[in-house]
Design a protein around this motif. Structure first.
Motif, PDB file in Angstrom:
ATOM      1  N   VAL A 134       0.836  -1.206   0.000  1.00 46.26           N
ATOM      2  CA  VAL A 134       0.000   0.000   0.000  1.00 46.26           C
ATOM      3  C   VAL A 134       0.869   1.254   0.000  1.00 46.26           C
ATOM      4  CG1 VAL A 134      -1.626   1.333   1.422  1.00 46.26           C
ATOM      5  CG2 VAL A 134      -1.978  -1.109   1.085  1.00 46.26           C
ATOM      6  N   ARG A 135       1.928   1.225   0.784  1.00 46.42           N
ATOM      7  CA  ARG A 135       2.807   2.400   0.857  1.00 46.42           C
ATOM      8  C   ARG A 135       3.441   2.689  -0.495  1.00 46.42           C
ATOM      9  NH1 ARG A 135       8.186   3.278   1.584  1.00 46.42           N
ATOM     10  NH2 ARG A 135       8.632   1.055   1.786  1.00 46.42           N
ATOM     11  N   VAL A 136       3.955   1.639  -1.137  1.00 48.88           N
ATOM     12  CA  VAL A 136       4.596   1.848  -2.441  1.00 48.88           C
ATOM     13  C   VAL A 136       3.560   2.275  -3.479  1.00 48.88           C
ATOM     14  CG1 VAL A 136       5.794   0.657  -4.314  1.00 48.88           C
ATOM     15  CG2 VAL A 136       6.506   0.283  -1.947  1.00 48.88           C
TER      16      VAL A 136
ATOM     17  N   THR B  54      -6.059  -4.321  11.871  1.00 48.69           N
ATOM     18  CA  THR B  54      -5.318  -3.076  11.801  1.00 48.69           C
ATOM     19  C   THR B  54      -5.070  -2.732  10.344  1.00 48.69           C
ATOM     20  OG1 THR B  54      -4.214  -3.716  13.848  1.00 48.69           O
ATOM     21  CG2 THR B  54      -3.279  -1.863  12.636  1.00 48.69           C
ATOM     22  N   LEU B  55      -5.635  -1.644   9.907  1.00 52.42           N
ATOM     23  CA  LEU B  55      -5.496  -1.242   8.519  1.00 52.42           C
ATOM     24  C   LEU B  55      -4.156  -0.547   8.313  1.00 52.42           C
ATOM     25  CD1 LEU B  55      -9.059   0.220   7.898  1.00 52.42           C
ATOM     26  CD2 LEU B  55      -8.182  -1.954   7.078  1.00 52.42           C
ATOM     27  N   PRO B  56      -3.609  -0.607   7.096  1.00 55.44           N
ATOM     28  CA  PRO B  56      -2.395   0.159   6.818  1.00 55.44           C
ATOM     29  C   PRO B  56      -2.721   1.641   6.759  1.00 55.44           C
ATOM     30  CG  PRO B  56      -3.199  -0.910   4.830  1.00 55.44           C
ATOM     31  CD  PRO B  56      -4.062  -1.403   5.950  1.00 55.44           C
ATOM     32  N   THR B  57      -1.705   2.471   6.939  1.00 53.31           N
ATOM     33  CA  THR B  57      -1.907   3.920   6.925  1.00 53.31           C
ATOM     34  C   THR B  57      -1.576   4.472   5.556  1.00 53.31           C
ATOM     35  OG1 THR B  57       0.342   4.255   7.712  1.00 53.31           O
ATOM     36  CG2 THR B  57      -1.376   4.154   9.368  1.00 53.31           C
ATOM     37  N   SER B  58      -2.146   5.599   5.275  1.00 48.96           N
ATOM     38  CA  SER B  58      -1.895   6.247   3.996  1.00 48.96           C
ATOM     39  C   SER B  58      -2.218   7.717   4.114  1.00 48.96           C
ATOM     40  CB  SER B  58      -2.763   5.596   2.910  1.00 48.96           C
ATOM     41  OG  SER B  58      -2.682   6.333   1.715  1.00 48.96           O
ATOM     42  N   ASP B 136      -5.757  -6.540   6.934  1.00 50.96           N
ATOM     43  CA  ASP B 136      -4.841  -6.198   8.018  1.00 50.96           C
ATOM     44  C   ASP B 136      -3.459  -5.870   7.429  1.00 50.96           C
ATOM     45  OD1 ASP B 136      -2.780  -6.830  10.247  1.00 50.96           O
ATOM     46  OD2 ASP B 136      -4.682  -6.839  11.314  1.00 50.96           O
ATOM     47  N   ARG B 137      -2.801  -4.909   8.022  1.00 49.06           N
ATOM     48  CA  ARG B 137      -1.539  -4.420   7.475  1.00 49.06           C
ATOM     49  C   ARG B 137      -0.450  -5.487   7.437  1.00 49.06           C
ATOM     50  NH1 ARG B 137       2.216  -1.884  10.684  1.00 49.06           N
ATOM     51  NH2 ARG B 137       2.133  -0.055   9.355  1.00 49.06           N
ATOM     52  N   ASP B 138      -0.560  -6.493   8.291  1.00 49.10           N
ATOM     53  CA  ASP B 138       0.496  -7.505   8.360  1.00 49.10           C
ATOM     54  C   ASP B 138       0.219  -8.730   7.492  1.00 49.10           C
ATOM     55  OD1 ASP B 138       0.807  -6.738  11.873  1.00 49.10           O
ATOM     56  OD2 ASP B 138       1.993  -5.990  10.167  1.00 49.10           O
ATOM     57  N   VAL B 139      -0.833  -8.720   6.745  1.00 50.35           N
ATOM     58  CA  VAL B 139      -1.133  -9.864   5.874  1.00 50.35           C
ATOM     59  C   VAL B 139      -0.079  -9.930   4.781  1.00 50.35           C
ATOM     60  CG1 VAL B 139      -2.793 -10.742   4.183  1.00 50.35           C
ATOM     61  CG2 VAL B 139      -3.601  -9.778   6.335  1.00 50.35           C
ATOM     62  N   ARG B 160     -11.257  -1.416  -3.895  1.00 47.70           N
ATOM     63  CA  ARG B 160     -10.970  -0.202  -3.141  1.00 47.70           C
ATOM     64  C   ARG B 160     -10.359  -0.649  -1.817  1.00 47.70           C
ATOM     65  NH1 ARG B 160     -14.918   4.595  -4.413  1.00 47.70           N
ATOM     66  NH2 ARG B 160     -12.955   5.373  -5.202  1.00 47.70           N
ATOM     67  N   LEU B 161      -9.092  -0.336  -1.654  1.00 46.39           N
ATOM     68  CA  LEU B 161      -8.361  -0.777  -0.469  1.00 46.39           C
ATOM     69  C   LEU B 161      -8.594   0.213   0.664  1.00 46.39           C
ATOM     70  CD1 LEU B 161      -4.971  -1.609  -2.235  1.00 46.39           C
ATOM     71  CD2 LEU B 161      -6.999  -3.051  -2.002  1.00 46.39           C
ATOM     72  N   ALA B 162      -9.070  -0.295   1.776  1.00 45.70           N
ATOM     73  CA  ALA B 162      -9.336   0.573   2.924  1.00 45.70           C
ATOM     74  C   ALA B 162      -8.034   0.864   3.651  1.00 45.70           C
ATOM     75  CB  ALA B 162     -10.328  -0.094   3.873  1.00 45.70           C
ATOM     76  N   VAL B 163      -7.810   2.140   3.926  1.00 42.34           N
ATOM     77  CA  VAL B 163      -6.622   2.552   4.664  1.00 42.34           C
ATOM     78  C   VAL B 163      -7.057   3.535   5.732  1.00 42.34           C
ATOM     79  CG1 VAL B 163      -5.036   2.218   2.729  1.00 42.34           C
ATOM     80  CG2 VAL B 163      -6.161   4.420   3.035  1.00 42.34           C
TER      81      VAL B 163
END
Lengths: 152, 168
Positions: A134-136, B54-58, B136-139, B160-163
């Protein structure tokens, strides 16, 4: 409040606030319990057309296909295939805006040379955590609006 | 003769009733209610993601809209809030995977949801079904690929990726 009628009969009408308070208490409690305190936003990410599952996307005639592979080591391999073939490695560490800018600049150069290039396929090695992808994806988006997730 | 106050006689009972002025309370409740309604209406997504996810941040992103929802947490995959299959520490079990790397259970669940979606008047739009994805961010990306590939079999190609908004 005074309600008057003919003949002089009048009655004072008092506003009973108790049921209003009851309703408000219930509504406030309900909204507090159901409120979400996390701001959720969305990033668009599509899949390449699933015609035949293949590792490498099909290059258009007389054009190129642009793809990026995010490795577990933190490197991003930018690959051009088709009419031109090249592969470059970039480090895209967290917080390294200069490195991200280099990647974006390179993508922009490729787009300038090959104007028909409208999308980039972002792939990742199996153990790369999702938040890195996601970050990239977010870092590459300013240079390429249409980014598909690949590796299928 | 002046009447003296007899200390042995208790004072006449005064009225114990106290009138509670609830006007101020009504004002406060009204303000809180308006505030909560305003923030609730502007929130967007009706149902929050699975707790513990836990969702990733953006920094970027748009406000989400209601659509078919896929959630991938540590131990489970949910589609529209209903558990579809279990995971083992963010990963699919080998016995749950087909030869092409997709999950049969997920593909069937996606196909059912796809069939429930209202038919579009434009036949060319059938291949552009959208899905909201909470991962989850760690998947690991392998799990993400398998889940989205399973969705692609049912015709979902736009995700649509939830962040979560990154705190600055």
């Amino acid at each position: 409040m005074h309600v008057g009628g003919e003949g002089g009969d009048s009655a004072d009408v008092e506003l009973n606030l108790a049921p209003i308070i009851d309703c408000m208490t219930v509504l406030v409690a309900f909204l507090l319990l159901s409120a979400s305190y996390v701001s959720v936003y969305v990033l668009d990410a599509n899949l390449p057309p699933l015609v035949v599952a293949s590792e490498e996307p099909v290059a258009p005639p007389n054009g190129i296909t642009l793809s990026a592979m995010l490795k577990q080591t933190g490197e991003l391999e930018l690959k051009v295939s088709g009419a031109e073939t090249s592969s470059e490695l970039f480090r895209v560490d967290v917080g390294d805006d200069a490195a991200a800018e280099r990647v974006r600049t390179r993508i922009t150069e490729i787009k300038t040379k090959w104007p028909e290039t409208k999308s980039l396929t972002l792939n990742g090695e199996d153990e790369v955590p999702y938040h890195e992808v996601v970050r990239v994806l977010e870092e590459l988006r300013p240079a390429m609006a249409n980014i598909s997730l690949g590796g299928f | 003769m002046s009447r003296k106050k007899n200390p042995f006689l208790s004072a006449p009972e005064q009225s114990q009733e106290m009138s509670l002025n609830i006007t101020a309370m009504a004002d406060i409740f009204t303000i809180i209610l308006v505030f909560m309604l305003k923030s609730f209406a502007g929130g967007g997504v009706g149902s929050p993601p699975l707790s513990g996810l836990t969702l990733p941040t953006s920094n970027a992103g748009e406000a989400p809209v209601e659509m078919i929802k896929l959630e991938i947490a540590r131990d489970t995959v949910l589609l529209e809030g209903r558990p579809v299959m279990t995971l083992s520490d963010f990963r699919f079990r080998a016995e749950d995977l087909e030869a092409d790397g997709t999950s049969r259970m997920l593909r069937d669940a996606f196909a059912i949801e796809r069939s429930r979606a209202p038919a579009s008047a434009d036949p060319s739009a059938t291949s552009e079904a959208k899905m909201m994805v909470y991962i989850d961010r760690d998947v690991p990306y392998a799990t993400v690929k398998r889940a989205l590939a399973s969705a692609a079999f049912a015709g979902f190609s736009k995700f649509r990726l939830a962040v979560v908004k990154e705190e600055q």
